[in-house]
Design an enzyme around this catalytic site. Sequence first.
Site, short mmCIF file in Angstrom:
data_model
loop_
_atom_site.label_atom_id
_atom_site.label_comp_id
_atom_site.label_asym_id
_atom_site.label_seq_id
_atom_site.Cartn_x
_atom_site.Cartn_y
_atom_site.Cartn_z
N ASP A 1 0.83 -1.20 0.00
CA ASP A 1 0.00 0.00 0.00
C ASP A 1 0.87 1.26 0.00
O ASP A 1 2.04 1.21 0.41
CB ASP A 1 -0.91 -0.02 1.25
CG ASP A 1 -2.15 0.84 1.08
OD1 ASP A 1 -2.26 1.57 0.08
OD2 ASP A 1 -3.02 0.78 1.98
N GLU B 1 -8.02 0.32 4.64
CA GLU B 1 -6.57 0.06 4.60
C GLU B 1 -6.06 -0.38 5.97
O GLU B 1 -5.22 -1.28 6.07
CB GLU B 1 -5.83 1.33 4.15
CG GLU B 1 -6.06 1.67 2.68
CD GLU B 1 -5.45 2.99 2.25
OE1 GLU B 1 -5.23 3.17 1.05
OE2 GLU B 1 -5.19 3.85 3.10
C1 A5P Z 1 -5.60 6.12 0.22
O1 A5P Z 1 -6.59 6.52 1.06
C2 A5P Z 1 -4.31 6.47 0.84
O2 A5P Z 1 -4.05 6.00 2.09
C3 A5P Z 1 -3.15 6.22 -0.09
O3 A5P Z 1 -2.52 5.02 0.19
C4 A5P Z 1 -2.22 7.35 0.07
O4 A5P Z 1 -3.00 8.52 0.01
C5 A5P Z 1 -1.13 7.38 -0.97
O5 A5P Z 1 -1.68 7.68 -2.21
P1 A5P Z 1 -0.78 7.94 -3.48
O6 A5P Z 1 -0.02 6.69 -3.71
O7 A5P Z 1 -1.77 8.24 -4.56
O8 A5P Z 1 0.09 9.12 -3.18
#
Ligand code: A5P
Length: 220
Positions: A80, A102
């Site tokens: 993630d 998440e």
């Molecule tokens: C989703 O809600 C987030 O936790 C993402 O994992 C986090 O914002 C990172 O996103 P990007 O990879 O688009 O920067």
Amino acid sequence: MDAKRVAAEKAVEFIHDGMVVGLGTGSTAYWAIRKIGEAVRNGLRIQAVSTSIDSEKLAEEWMIPLISMSEVEEIDITIDGADEVDDEGNLIKGGGGALLREKIVASVSKKLIIIVDESKKVNHLGKFPLPVEVVPFGHEITLRKLRTLGCETKLRLQEGSTFVTDNGNYIVDCIFHRISRPKELHDAINMIPGVVDNGLFIEMADKVIIGYSDGSMKVI
Ligand code: A5P
């Protein structure tokens, strides 16, 4: 070279046949899901759990076999993204609004691999506004209580309307500027009635892979 892609593709090397894999959300996780999709097409046998409706759709496009959280006891590995990573590997997540799923997925994962580009690495968390998922009922009161913790609050909007998460809740972006005690703040926020969870992931990451635009990477 896309630094997010560099980190994402490195992380996919840790996935093996037979694993249950957690699929993250966001523009960095996007590259991981694509790479997993390619591997599945080439014969990799896994089952995956998604952390958002968006990632689920992407996984379906790539024909990655999906199972629901109800069918899962434990996840072998989750890949993630994050919005900020500090020196201790603590994270701010939820820029895309998927923090709750998440965190649930991360909490049952044997390994959580975080993939970021170099811009996400910080000395102290907090420059990125901390996303907090709140229930709609009485959310004005919840916001007021959040402000007593020393932040400015912004109810997240999308195209002029209140942003609604996959769980039917709202996101409040809390501007702290600098978070000096992430664990204490995490607990204090989650004690407020109306808060479902917040985007601080404390001591959850097992590995952080940082990608650089010159194509190199660092695993910490
Ligand atoms: C989703 O809600 C987030 O936790 C993402 O994992 C986090 O914002 C990172 O996103 P990007 O990879 O688009 O920067």
